[in-house]
Write a protein that holds these residues in place. Structure first.
Motif, PDB file in Angstrom:
ATOM      1  N   SER A  38       0.810  -1.222   0.000  1.00 10.35           N
ATOM      2  CA  SER A  38       0.000   0.000   0.000  1.00 10.35           C
ATOM      3  C   SER A  38       0.841   1.269   0.000  1.00 10.35           C
ATOM      4  O   SER A  38       0.355   2.337  -0.329  1.00 10.35           O
ATOM      5  CB  SER A  38      -0.931   0.012   1.214  1.00 10.35           C
ATOM      6  OG  SER A  38      -0.168  -0.042   2.394  1.00 10.35           O
ATOM      7  N   TRP A  68     -16.043  -2.247   5.860  1.00  8.76           N
ATOM      8  CA  TRP A  68     -16.134  -0.859   5.407  1.00  8.76           C
ATOM      9  C   TRP A  68     -17.590  -0.544   5.095  1.00  8.76           C
ATOM     10  O   TRP A  68     -18.283  -1.376   4.492  1.00  8.76           O
ATOM     11  CB  TRP A  68     -15.317  -0.655   4.127  1.00  8.76           C
ATOM     12  CG  TRP A  68     -13.850  -0.770   4.308  1.00  8.76           C
ATOM     13  CD1 TRP A  68     -12.978   0.265   4.481  1.00  8.76           C
ATOM     14  CD2 TRP A  68     -13.061  -1.963   4.318  1.00  8.76           C
ATOM     15  NE1 TRP A  68     -11.698  -0.212   4.610  1.00  8.76           N
ATOM     16  CE2 TRP A  68     -11.718  -1.580   4.520  1.00  8.76           C
ATOM     17  CE3 TRP A  68     -13.354  -3.318   4.201  1.00  8.76           C
ATOM     18  CZ2 TRP A  68     -10.676  -2.491   4.576  1.00  8.76           C
ATOM     19  CZ3 TRP A  68     -12.320  -4.230   4.259  1.00  8.76           C
ATOM     20  CH2 TRP A  68     -10.999  -3.820   4.448  1.00  8.76           C
ATOM     21  N   TRP A 116     -10.316   0.434  -2.392  1.00 12.46           N
ATOM     22  CA  TRP A 116     -11.447   1.104  -1.737  1.00 12.46           C
ATOM     23  C   TRP A 116     -11.089   1.648  -0.366  1.00 12.46           C
ATOM     24  O   TRP A 116     -11.865   2.315   0.271  1.00 12.46           O
ATOM     25  CB  TRP A 116     -12.615   0.122  -1.596  1.00 12.46           C
ATOM     26  CG  TRP A 116     -12.295  -1.011  -0.663  1.00 12.46           C
ATOM     27  CD1 TRP A 116     -12.495  -1.018   0.684  1.00 12.46           C
ATOM     28  CD2 TRP A 116     -11.695  -2.255  -0.980  1.00 12.46           C
ATOM     29  NE1 TRP A 116     -12.047  -2.195   1.217  1.00 12.46           N
ATOM     30  CE2 TRP A 116     -11.548  -2.980   0.202  1.00 12.46           C
ATOM     31  CE3 TRP A 116     -11.252  -2.843  -2.186  1.00 12.46           C
ATOM     32  CZ2 TRP A 116     -10.981  -4.256   0.255  1.00 12.46           C
ATOM     33  CZ3 TRP A 116     -10.700  -4.105  -2.136  1.00 12.46           C
ATOM     34  CH2 TRP A 116     -10.566  -4.801  -0.940  1.00 12.46           C
ATOM     35  N   ASN A 117      -9.898   1.325   0.102  1.00 10.01           N
ATOM     36  CA  ASN A 117      -9.514   1.665   1.474  1.00 10.01           C
ATOM     37  C   ASN A 117      -8.693   2.950   1.531  1.00 10.01           C
ATOM     38  O   ASN A 117      -7.848   3.193   0.683  1.00 10.01           O
ATOM     39  CB  ASN A 117      -8.704   0.516   2.067  1.00 10.01           C
ATOM     40  CG  ASN A 117      -8.324   0.784   3.505  1.00 10.01           C
ATOM     41  OD1 ASN A 117      -9.170   1.135   4.306  1.00 10.01           O
ATOM     42  ND2 ASN A 117      -7.044   0.651   3.807  1.00 10.01           N
ATOM     43  N   ARG A 118      -8.969   3.803   2.547  1.00 10.77           N
ATOM     44  CA  ARG A 118      -8.171   5.007   2.776  1.00 10.77           C
ATOM     45  C   ARG A 118      -7.680   4.960   4.211  1.00 10.77           C
ATOM     46  O   ARG A 118      -8.431   5.259   5.134  1.00 10.77           O
ATOM     47  CB  ARG A 118      -9.016   6.264   2.557  1.00 10.77           C
ATOM     48  CG  ARG A 118      -9.422   6.482   1.129  1.00 10.77           C
ATOM     49  CD  ARG A 118      -8.269   6.990   0.260  1.00 10.77           C
ATOM     50  NE  ARG A 118      -8.592   6.835  -1.149  1.00 10.77           N
ATOM     51  CZ  ARG A 118      -8.161   5.868  -1.942  1.00 10.77           C
ATOM     52  NH1 ARG A 118      -7.361   4.949  -1.484  1.00 10.77           N
ATOM     53  NH2 ARG A 118      -8.520   5.800  -3.196  1.00 10.77           N
ATOM     54  N   GLY A 119      -6.459   4.530   4.400  1.00  5.42           N
ATOM     55  CA  GLY A 119      -5.881   4.479   5.738  1.00  5.42           C
ATOM     56  C   GLY A 119      -6.687   3.592   6.665  1.00  5.42           C
ATOM     57  O   GLY A 119      -7.008   2.453   6.336  1.00  5.42           O
ATOM     58  N   SER A 166      -9.697   4.414   7.732  1.00  2.00           N
ATOM     59  CA  SER A 166     -11.100   4.829   7.657  1.00  2.00           C
ATOM     60  C   SER A 166     -12.025   3.626   7.487  1.00  2.00           C
ATOM     61  O   SER A 166     -11.765   2.739   6.680  1.00  2.00           O
ATOM     62  CB  SER A 166     -11.285   5.781   6.471  1.00  2.00           C
ATOM     63  OG  SER A 166     -12.652   6.008   6.244  1.00  2.00           O
ATOM     64  N   SER A 200     -13.854   4.239  -0.191  1.00  2.00           N
ATOM     65  CA  SER A 200     -13.602   5.528  -0.835  1.00  2.00           C
ATOM     66  C   SER A 200     -14.789   5.983  -1.684  1.00  2.00           C
ATOM     67  O   SER A 200     -15.095   7.166  -1.726  1.00  2.00           O
ATOM     68  CB  SER A 200     -12.323   5.466  -1.662  1.00  2.00           C
ATOM     69  OG  SER A 200     -12.420   4.467  -2.633  1.00  2.00           O
ATOM     70  N   SER A 222     -15.203  12.295   5.312  1.00  2.00           N
ATOM     71  CA  SER A 222     -15.309  12.206   3.862  1.00  2.00           C
ATOM     72  C   SER A 222     -14.922  13.523   3.204  1.00  2.00           C
ATOM     73  O   SER A 222     -14.130  13.554   2.262  1.00  2.00           O
ATOM     74  CB  SER A 222     -16.743  11.855   3.468  1.00  2.00           C
ATOM     75  OG  SER A 222     -17.148  10.688   4.122  1.00  2.00           O
ATOM     76  N   TRP A 280     -11.173  14.190   3.453  1.00  2.00           N
ATOM     77  CA  TRP A 280     -10.373  13.436   2.473  1.00  2.00           C
ATOM     78  C   TRP A 280     -10.461  14.088   1.086  1.00  2.00           C
ATOM     79  O   TRP A 280      -9.444  14.320   0.422  1.00  2.00           O
ATOM     80  CB  TRP A 280     -10.862  11.983   2.407  1.00  2.00           C
ATOM     81  CG  TRP A 280     -10.258  11.225   1.277  1.00  2.00           C
ATOM     82  CD1 TRP A 280      -8.919  11.058   1.048  1.00  2.00           C
ATOM     83  CD2 TRP A 280     -10.940  10.568   0.211  1.00  2.00           C
ATOM     84  NE1 TRP A 280      -8.729  10.321  -0.082  1.00  2.00           N
ATOM     85  CE2 TRP A 280      -9.960  10.008  -0.620  1.00  2.00           C
ATOM     86  CE3 TRP A 280     -12.282  10.390  -0.115  1.00  2.00           C
ATOM     87  CZ2 TRP A 280     -10.277   9.286  -1.779  1.00  2.00           C
ATOM     88  CZ3 TRP A 280     -12.602   9.669  -1.248  1.00  2.00           C
ATOM     89  CH2 TRP A 280     -11.610   9.131  -2.063  1.00  2.00           C
ATOM     90  N   TRP A 329      -7.352  15.923  -0.853  1.00  2.00           N
ATOM     91  CA  TRP A 329      -6.953  15.438  -2.180  1.00  2.00           C
ATOM     92  C   TRP A 329      -7.005  16.582  -3.188  1.00  2.00           C
ATOM     93  O   TRP A 329      -6.098  16.776  -3.987  1.00  2.00           O
ATOM     94  CB  TRP A 329      -7.886  14.292  -2.618  1.00  2.00           C
ATOM     95  CG  TRP A 329      -7.340  13.528  -3.781  1.00  2.00           C
ATOM     96  CD1 TRP A 329      -6.608  12.380  -3.732  1.00  2.00           C
ATOM     97  CD2 TRP A 329      -7.472  13.857  -5.175  1.00  2.00           C
ATOM     98  NE1 TRP A 329      -6.267  11.978  -4.995  1.00  2.00           N
ATOM     99  CE2 TRP A 329      -6.788  12.867  -5.904  1.00  2.00           C
ATOM    100  CE3 TRP A 329      -8.076  14.895  -5.864  1.00  2.00           C
ATOM    101  CZ2 TRP A 329      -6.704  12.873  -7.293  1.00  2.00           C
ATOM    102  CZ3 TRP A 329      -7.990  14.917  -7.245  1.00  2.00           C
ATOM    103  CH2 TRP A 329      -7.314  13.913  -7.947  1.00  2.00           C
ATOM    104  N   PRO A 344     -11.093  13.239  -6.223  1.00  2.00           N
ATOM    105  CA  PRO A 344     -10.395  11.978  -6.461  1.00  2.00           C
ATOM    106  C   PRO A 344     -11.092  11.243  -7.607  1.00  2.00           C
ATOM    107  O   PRO A 344     -12.316  11.329  -7.743  1.00  2.00           O
ATOM    108  CB  PRO A 344     -10.580  11.217  -5.152  1.00  2.00           C
ATOM    109  CG  PRO A 344     -10.944  12.221  -4.138  1.00  2.00           C
ATOM    110  CD  PRO A 344     -11.613  13.342  -4.842  1.00  2.00           C
TER     111      PRO A 344
END
Ligand SMILES: [Zn+2]
Length: 456
Positions: free
Chosen positions: A80, A97, A130-133, A135, A139, A171, A174, A178, A449
């Protein structure tokens, strides 16, 4: 053995119609599953992964849709941090998620991530598109919430999609982060700088400074800073210059208020750019002076009848004279008739409108001098104060004509009005960080994004 065979035969026996309908139901279930999987892939980038199953979970009233993901064996797992493929180190616990709700049913993604050995050393969590850190929101879901948060308040967004305010905040955060990292700042030639009152009282903490781009066709918020000091503007310009080399050098026009710290810092940082004073704010100063004269005069009135005649004229006096018509006009005449000094102040304010109509800076300068000497002789202290202020800013005022009257009050004020609306809509959030997110999100015209689906 014989017994088993017999039972099987008994199981196989069903009325003819039932066999057909059971099959159809099974086929339907598979078809719906397949279509849900396809839909899921269209909404969320799942490259390198497969949707193992989609099913309804829970009893009626508390149903949610659960999609279980698995790694696609045809692809190697990727790191990642660098995106390079690596060997599997170990498996972590299953995570879930939150995903975009479907027909009002919450959707949950489940997956068991592994750690891969990064080619640069160390074990890191595998990349999941689909993952952000850390969270707990996918996404696509975050983008979905952020899009709605531009149209509704954060609270409304959370209520409509049955999620928490915190989910909306994360959300938006993020998406804004970005956007700020990926925006393009080249080609900015005109800036508008203004302040926005935020909170109660006139203390410096209750103001924010906003820097807008006001080029024709591109109007957006570039920067927000707390307070309205020289240091605030300095921080803003430094930030923009850091984001884009040559940002300052490209500036041609800066439109601002007469606020001293702003003027000083603009002259220091971008002396080559024309500093245009915003006509809107000058009209505001004139209106304030007329109102001060009126209040003073009204309080001195002794005659009851005259008092009655002068009452309720405040907003008529502040309105543009030519726009007061009909009954209101009659009322205005009565007010002006009973208040001599106010009438003179009003006349001065109205005649200053002519100043903005000139095309040549020379003629505008001549008019300004004539007007200010008239105002200085008027024996109305508030008006004299405005006149002195205008005289000391003559050069900056004339820049408005040198900039070909292109940057009028409407531009910066229009942006500021929008900011005010957003501020009102996000009321209740006293934190500057939230205010910043709201304004960048709604007025920043930030890029988003990349996503495979446009929600709204
Ligand atoms: Zn790596």
């Amino acid at each position: 053995m014989g017994f088993v065979t017999k039972t099987l035969r008994a199981c196989e026996w069903r009325p003819r119609g039932l066999i057909g309908s059971a099959n159809i139901q099974n086929n339907l279930a598979t078809a719906i599953q397949l279509q849900l999987k396809t839909l899921l892939r269209r909404v969320q980038d799942l490259a390198g992964f497969i949707v193992k199953s989609v099913r309804l979970v829970g009893d009626p009233g508390h149903t949610h849709i659960e999609a279980v993901l698995a790694a696609d064996p045809r692809f190697k797992r990727r790191c990642s941090c660098c995106g390079k493929p690596g060997r599997i180190h170990d498996y972590l616990g299953q995570r879930h998620w939150h995903f975009v709700p479907l027909w009002g049913f919450p959707v949950i993604l489940r997956y068991t991530p592994c750690r891969v050995i990064c080619p640069q050393g160390g074990a890191t969590v595998e990349a999941m598109p689909w993952n952000r850190g850390k969270s707990p929101y996918a996404s696509a879901y975050m983008l979905f919430l952020a899009r709605w948060a531009r149209r509704l308040s954060w609270k409304e967004t959370a209520a409509v999609f049955q999620t928490s305010w915190e989910a909306v905040r994360r959300s938006v955060e993020w998406v804004v982060e970005w956007g700020l990292e990926n925006r393009v700042l080249t080609g900015v030639t005109a800036l508008g700088i203004d302040e926005l009152h935020w909170g109660r009282g006139k203390k410096s903490e209750n103001f924010v400074t906003l820097i807008y781009q006001i080029d024709a066709g591109v109007r957006r918020l570039l920067w927000i800073g707390h307070k309205r000091k020289e240091a605030t503007i300095k921080a803003g310009i430094t930030f923009l210059e850091q984001q884009c080399d040559g940002f300052l050098a490209g500036l041609r026009v800066i439109c601002s208020d007469m606020w001293k710290p702003y003027l000083k810092e603009i002259a220091r940082q971008a002396g080559w750019a024309l500093n245009v004073l915003d006509p809107f704010h000058i009209v505001q100063h004139l209106n304030l002076a007329v109102d001060t004269v009126r209040r003073g005069e009204q309080s001195r009135l002794r005659d009851k009848a005259a008092r009655a005649r002068a009452k309720g004229g405040r907003f008529l006096l502040l309105k543009r004279g030519t726009r007061v018509r009909g009954k209101a006009r009659e009322k205005l005449k009565a007010v002006l008739g009973s208040l001599g000094a106010t009438s003179r102040a009003w006349e001065l304010k109205e005649s200053f409108r002519k100043f903005w109509q000139y095309r040549s800076p020379t003629w505008a300068a001549a008019y300004l001098r004539a007007w200010t000497s008239r105002a200085l002789r008027s024996r109305l202290e508030p008006m004299r104060k405005v006149a002195r202020m205008l005289r000391s800013h003559e050069e900056l005022l004339l820049n408005y004509f040198r900039a070909k009257r292109q940057y009028n009050s409407g531009v910066v004020e229009g942006m500021n009005n929008k900011a005010r609306v957003e501020l009102a809509r996000s009321f209740g959030h006293r934190s500057f960080i939230v205010l910043k997110l709201v304004l960048y999100h709604t007025l920043g015209a930030l890029p988003e994004p990349p996503s495979s689906h446009k929600f709204c």
